[in-house]
Structures are given as C-alpha cells and as structure tokens.
Design a protein around this motif. Structure first.
Motif, PDB file in Angstrom:
ATOM      1  N   GLU A 167     -71.011-103.201 -14.530  1.00 14.63           N
ATOM      2  CA  GLU A 167     -71.196-102.636 -15.864  1.00 14.63           C
ATOM      3  C   GLU A 167     -71.574-101.156 -15.824  1.00 14.63           C
ATOM      4  OE1 GLU A 167     -73.799-105.088 -18.217  1.00 14.63           O
ATOM      5  OE2 GLU A 167     -72.752-106.929 -17.645  1.00 14.63           O
ATOM      6  N   ILE A 168     -71.777-100.637 -14.604  1.00 11.97           N
ATOM      7  CA  ILE A 168     -71.984 -99.204 -14.396  1.00 11.97           C
ATOM      8  C   ILE A 168     -71.002 -98.756 -13.316  1.00 11.97           C
ATOM      9  CG2 ILE A 168     -73.556 -97.421 -13.530  1.00 11.97           C
ATOM     10  CD1 ILE A 168     -74.563 -98.247 -16.108  1.00 11.97           C
ATOM     11  N   VAL A 169     -70.211 -97.747 -13.604  1.00  9.29           N
ATOM     12  CA  VAL A 169     -69.275 -97.174 -12.637  1.00  9.29           C
ATOM     13  C   VAL A 169     -69.250 -95.661 -12.823  1.00  9.29           C
ATOM     14  CG1 VAL A 169     -67.804 -99.233 -12.531  1.00  9.29           C
ATOM     15  CG2 VAL A 169     -67.305 -97.453 -14.217  1.00  9.29           C
ATOM     16  N   ASN A 170     -68.719 -94.982 -11.806  1.00 11.99           N
ATOM     17  CA  ASN A 170     -68.435 -93.543 -11.915  1.00 11.99           C
ATOM     18  C   ASN A 170     -69.652 -92.684 -12.194  1.00 11.99           C
ATOM     19  OD1 ASN A 170     -65.799 -94.391 -11.569  1.00 11.99           O
ATOM     20  ND2 ASN A 170     -65.247 -94.184 -13.724  1.00 11.99           N
ATOM     21  N   GLU A 171     -70.828 -93.124 -11.714  1.00 18.05           N
ATOM     22  CA  GLU A 171     -71.995 -92.268 -11.769  1.00 18.05           C
ATOM     23  C   GLU A 171     -72.801 -92.480 -10.506  1.00 18.05           C
ATOM     24  OE1 GLU A 171     -75.684 -94.257 -14.079  1.00 18.05           O
ATOM     25  OE2 GLU A 171     -74.098 -93.560 -15.399  1.00 18.05           O
ATOM     26  N   ALA A 172     -73.723 -91.593 -10.209  1.00 17.84           N
ATOM     27  CA  ALA A 172     -74.472 -91.652  -8.956  1.00 17.84           C
ATOM     28  C   ALA A 172     -75.115 -93.018  -8.758  1.00 17.84           C
ATOM     29  CB  ALA A 172     -75.533 -90.560  -8.934  1.00 17.84           C
ATOM     30  N   GLY A 173     -74.847 -93.626  -7.598  1.00 17.33           N
ATOM     31  CA  GLY A 173     -75.369 -94.939  -7.279  1.00 17.33           C
ATOM     32  C   GLY A 173     -74.429 -96.074  -7.609  1.00 17.33           C
ATOM     33  N   ALA A 174     -73.269 -95.765  -8.178  1.00 13.65           N
ATOM     34  CA  ALA A 174     -72.300 -96.797  -8.571  1.00 13.65           C
ATOM     35  C   ALA A 174     -70.957 -96.546  -7.892  1.00 13.65           C
ATOM     36  CB  ALA A 174     -72.125 -96.815 -10.085  1.00 13.65           C
ATOM     37  N   VAL A 175     -70.122 -97.561  -7.907  1.00 12.19           N
ATOM     38  CA  VAL A 175     -68.770 -97.412  -7.364  1.00 12.19           C
ATOM     39  C   VAL A 175     -67.985 -96.421  -8.216  1.00 12.19           C
ATOM     40  CG1 VAL A 175     -66.595 -98.598  -6.890  1.00 12.19           C
ATOM     41  CG2 VAL A 175     -68.767 -99.740  -6.407  1.00 12.19           C
ATOM     42  N   ILE A 176     -67.272 -95.529  -7.541  1.00 13.22           N
ATOM     43  CA  ILE A 176     -66.439 -94.565  -8.246  1.00 13.22           C
ATOM     44  C   ILE A 176     -64.967 -94.691  -7.857  1.00 13.22           C
ATOM     45  CG2 ILE A 176     -66.748 -92.728  -6.515  1.00 13.22           C
ATOM     46  CD1 ILE A 176     -66.827 -90.740  -8.908  1.00 13.22           C
ATOM     47  N   TRP A 177     -64.684 -95.345  -6.706  1.00 14.75           N
ATOM     48  CA  TRP A 177     -63.290 -95.402  -6.255  1.00 14.75           C
ATOM     49  C   TRP A 177     -63.110 -96.565  -5.304  1.00 14.75           C
ATOM     50  CZ3 TRP A 177     -59.328 -93.208  -8.418  1.00 14.75           C
ATOM     51  CH2 TRP A 177     -58.133 -92.977  -7.736  1.00 14.75           C
ATOM     52  N   ASN A 178     -61.973 -97.237  -5.422  1.00 14.61           N
ATOM     53  CA  ASN A 178     -61.569 -98.293  -4.495  1.00 14.61           C
ATOM     54  C   ASN A 178     -60.221 -97.888  -3.920  1.00 14.61           C
ATOM     55  OD1 ASN A 178     -63.003 -99.644  -7.013  1.00 14.61           O
ATOM     56  ND2 ASN A 178     -63.543-100.866  -5.225  1.00 14.61           N
ATOM     57  N   HIS A 220     -57.147-102.190   5.256  1.00 13.08           N
ATOM     58  CA  HIS A 220     -58.412-102.578   4.630  1.00 13.08           C
ATOM     59  C   HIS A 220     -58.567-101.897   3.280  1.00 13.08           C
ATOM     60  CE1 HIS A 220     -59.288 -98.726   6.613  1.00 13.08           C
ATOM     61  NE2 HIS A 220     -60.230 -98.554   5.686  1.00 13.08           N
ATOM     62  N   TRP A 221     -59.458-102.434   2.469  1.00 12.20           N
ATOM     63  CA  TRP A 221     -59.876-101.802   1.225  1.00 12.20           C
ATOM     64  C   TRP A 221     -61.192-101.078   1.485  1.00 12.20           C
ATOM     65  CZ3 TRP A 221     -57.910-101.648  -3.820  1.00 12.20           C
ATOM     66  CH2 TRP A 221     -56.721-102.362  -4.033  1.00 12.20           C
ATOM     67  N   ALA A 222     -61.300 -99.845   1.019  1.00 16.09           N
ATOM     68  CA  ALA A 222     -62.510 -99.042   1.196  1.00 16.09           C
ATOM     69  C   ALA A 222     -63.206 -98.841  -0.143  1.00 16.09           C
ATOM     70  CB  ALA A 222     -62.163 -97.687   1.813  1.00 16.09           C
ATOM     71  N   THR A 223     -64.536 -98.795  -0.095  1.00 13.68           N
ATOM     72  CA  THR A 223     -65.362 -98.595  -1.289  1.00 13.68           C
ATOM     73  C   THR A 223     -66.046 -97.240  -1.220  1.00 13.68           C
ATOM     74  OG1 THR A 223     -65.787-100.970  -1.484  1.00 13.68           O
ATOM     75  CG2 THR A 223     -67.303 -99.496  -2.630  1.00 13.68           C
ATOM     76  N   TYR A 224     -65.988 -96.502  -2.325  1.00 19.14           N
ATOM     77  CA  TYR A 224     -66.650 -95.205  -2.442  1.00 19.14           C
ATOM     78  C   TYR A 224     -67.736 -95.289  -3.508  1.00 19.14           C
ATOM     79  CZ  TYR A 224     -62.791 -93.037   0.180  1.00 19.14           C
ATOM     80  OH  TYR A 224     -61.868 -92.689   1.140  1.00 19.14           O
ATOM     81  N   ASP A 276     -73.313 -98.991   7.855  1.00 16.53           N
ATOM     82  CA  ASP A 276     -74.696 -99.393   7.618  1.00 16.53           C
ATOM     83  C   ASP A 276     -75.286-100.055   8.875  1.00 16.53           C
ATOM     84  OD1 ASP A 276     -74.262-102.218   7.662  1.00 16.53           O
ATOM     85  OD2 ASP A 276     -73.880-102.295   5.517  1.00 16.53           O
ATOM     86  N   PRO A 277     -76.590-100.337   8.903  1.00  9.49           N
ATOM     87  CA  PRO A 277     -77.214-100.859  10.130  1.00  9.49           C
ATOM     88  C   PRO A 277     -76.646-102.181  10.617  1.00  9.49           C
ATOM     89  CG  PRO A 277     -78.891 -99.990   8.651  1.00  9.49           C
ATOM     90  CD  PRO A 277     -77.608 -99.993   7.875  1.00  9.49           C
ATOM     91  N   GLN A 278     -75.965-102.931   9.741  1.00  6.72           N
ATOM     92  CA  GLN A 278     -75.375-104.204  10.161  1.00  6.72           C
ATOM     93  C   GLN A 278     -73.862-104.116  10.360  1.00  6.72           C
ATOM     94  OE1 GLN A 278     -77.212-107.848   8.479  1.00  6.72           O
ATOM     95  NE2 GLN A 278     -78.275-106.460   7.072  1.00  6.72           N
ATOM     96  N   GLY A 279     -73.307-102.909  10.256  1.00  8.22           N
ATOM     97  CA  GLY A 279     -71.889-102.720  10.556  1.00  8.22           C
ATOM     98  C   GLY A 279     -70.977-102.575   9.359  1.00  8.22           C
ATOM     99  N   GLY A 280     -71.502-102.655   8.133  1.00  4.79           N
ATOM    100  CA  GLY A 280     -70.670-102.513   6.944  1.00  4.79           C
ATOM    101  C   GLY A 280     -70.257-101.063   6.723  1.00  4.79           C
ATOM    102  N   LEU A 281     -68.978-100.849   6.505  1.00 10.41           N
ATOM    103  CA  LEU A 281     -68.454 -99.497   6.292  1.00 10.41           C
ATOM    104  C   LEU A 281     -68.415 -99.176   4.804  1.00 10.41           C
ATOM    105  CD1 LEU A 281     -65.397 -99.541   8.746  1.00 10.41           C
ATOM    106  CD2 LEU A 281     -67.812 -99.123   9.262  1.00 10.41           C
ATOM    107  N   PHE A 282     -68.792 -97.948   4.465  1.00 12.26           N
ATOM    108  CA  PHE A 282     -68.702 -97.498   3.082  1.00 12.26           C
ATOM    109  C   PHE A 282     -68.615 -95.985   3.063  1.00 12.26           C
ATOM    110  CE2 PHE A 282     -73.145 -97.390   4.160  1.00 12.26           C
ATOM    111  CZ  PHE A 282     -73.730 -96.378   3.403  1.00 12.26           C
ATOM    112  N   ASN A 283     -68.257 -95.455   1.913  1.00  6.07           N
ATOM    113  CA  ASN A 283     -68.113 -94.017   1.738  1.00  6.07           C
ATOM    114  C   ASN A 283     -68.979 -93.551   0.586  1.00  6.07           C
ATOM    115  OD1 ASN A 283     -65.549 -93.540   3.555  1.00  6.07           O
ATOM    116  ND2 ASN A 283     -65.064 -95.285   2.249  1.00  6.07           N
TER     117      ASN A 283
END
Length: 262
Positions: free
Chosen positions: A136-147, A204-208, A245-252
């Motif tokens: 319910e929140i996107v495209n602002e700091a702390g939220a997903v902006i791109w897939n 893969h699908w990447a999350t920003y 991340d510390p457990q191996g999860g990739l993100f941008n």
C-alpha cells in the motif's frame, strides 16, 4: 503515487517478500535499514511478518521452511504479479512453458497465490487478492520502487509473460537497450538480459527499494552485516547500489532522480 488505494491491474508487480532461515534476524535487519515496523507474525502462518511503513503494508518476510521433504527455499526476494484468477493464470503459466513450484493455495482469507518459474529460469509469484491487495506504499523512501526481470533470453521471456499474464515487453524510448514491462499502457517494471551480470548469473527478478541517500544506506547495511555487490553508482535513473543481506538475500537500493514530468 506513493499510496496505493485501488486494486493492482493484473500483471502488475504488487508485493515482494523474503524467505529467510533466521526470521527474526531478517526482520531486525530490514526494519532497522528501511524504518519498517512489524514483528513476527502468527504461528499459523509460520511467523510470516507483514512489515509496514507509515502504518501501511510494504513487504513481507517469512521463514525459509522445508515443505514435503524438499530443501528450504533460497534466501531471495520474490516479486509477485497480480492476477484476478490464480487458477486461470496457473494454467496459462504451464501451457506456455512455465512451471509451478507449488499448486495454487489459499493464504487464509487474504488471497490465493502460487510460486512459479518462467521458461528462462526466473522465479516469481502470482497473487490473487481477496482481503489483501499487496503493498500500500510504493515509490517512496523505504518502499519498493522497481521490479526488474533479468533473463538469459529476453525474447522467450517476453513471449511467456505476454501469454501468461498479458504483460507487454517493449524497449523504453529513453533507454532503447532496456525493456519496460507494460500493463494497460503503463510501465510497471523493467527487463533486460544478463550481459551486465557476472558469468553464470541465473535468470531472476530483482527488487529495488527507494532510499533518501544510497551511500548512507549502503554504509548502514554493511555495518549490520551486509556485503556490497555493486557500489553506489550514478545512473540515468538515480544513484543505485546492489547489496547482499547477512543471510544471502540480494536487493538493490536507489536514490531516484526526480521525474521530469512530476
């Protein structure tokens, strides 16, 4: 618009979640990094946590659990694409060369979903909203902006997502070498080949996630145990960095440039 108050059109990325071996550690890491709120969820859902930003759902984190004797899933952020009918979409996925990782399932009263892999090997989820529509929140700091779909065969991927989810894949005018994912005439994500990735990188699908300051977020992530995959760099769309991340999860993370048209 940052606040989403209407249903996601079918084919649109609507949710992301992470399955992690240490659920609480993952919640703590991302909560501290992005300013999210949330705790471990109900036991009947394995502790799955819906994290919020400004009181609204923004992403999920769940436990990486073995199912039916299979090994636990990898620690990855999964992009979910909206559908109005999960069963019909599942049939289209399999009819067009994709594979369901699990059958369509009910998630309490909140929705129906299934994870799948496309013909090029990229894993994604499909979500049919019932009581829960997604972020319910996107495209602002702390939220997903791109897939973003990163694929070994852009032509095959484009044909699959068009047939299975009615997503068009077309070059973006401002970046002809890059493709946009288009739903109902609106660009809802991106797609590209693997030329700019290390050899052997699978589809893969990447999350920003959007941030106010990419460099400070990278520094904070490293202090919390993350590692840098791609240092913060200025691009045509903003300052971007890739992290593990510390457990191996990739993100941008990205500090986006302001849109010229508002």
């Amino acid at each position: 618009m940052p606040v989403v108050s209407t249903p996601y059109p079918p084919g649109t990325p609507c949710w992301v979640d992470l399955m992690a071996p240490d659920l609480q550690a993952a919640i703590d890491f991302y909560r501290d990094l992005f300013g999210w709120q949330g705790e471990r969820g109900p036991d009947e859902f394995g502790g799955y946590s819906v994290l919020t930003l400004n009181g609204k759902p923004v992403a999920g984190i769940g436990p990486a659990m073995s199912m039916d004797g299979n090994p636990p899933p990898p620690t990855v952020w999964t992009t979910y694409l909206a559908t109005a009918d999960a069963d019909a979409t599942a049939a289209k996925v399999t009819a067009n060369g994709g594979k369901l990782l699990f059958p369509v399932m009910d998630v309490g009263t909140v929705g129906r979903m299934f994870p799948a892999v496309d013909p090029t090997g990229a894993v994604f989820g499909v979500w049919q909203a019932v009581d829960f529509g997604g972020a319910e929140i996107v495209n602002e700091a702390g939220a997903v902006i791109w897939n973003e779909l990163n694929t070994s065969d852009i032509k095959a991927a484009a044909a699959f997502y068009k047939a299975a989810l009615d997503i068009d894949v077309a070059p973006m005018p401002e970046m002809p070498e890059y493709r946009g994912l288009i739903v109902e005439g609106k660009t809802v994500g991106g797609a590209q080949g693997l030329d700019n990735h290390p050899p052997g990188t699978p589809s893969h699908w990447a999350t920003y996630f959007a941030v106010d300051d990419a460099d400070s977020v990278v520094d904070a992530a490293v202090r919390a145990g993350a590692s840098i995959l791609a240092p913060a760099t200025d691009t045509a769309v903003g300052r971007v960095a890739g992290l593990k991340d510390p457990q191996g999860g990739l993100f941008n993370v990205i500090k986006p440039k302001p849109f010229e048209n508002g």
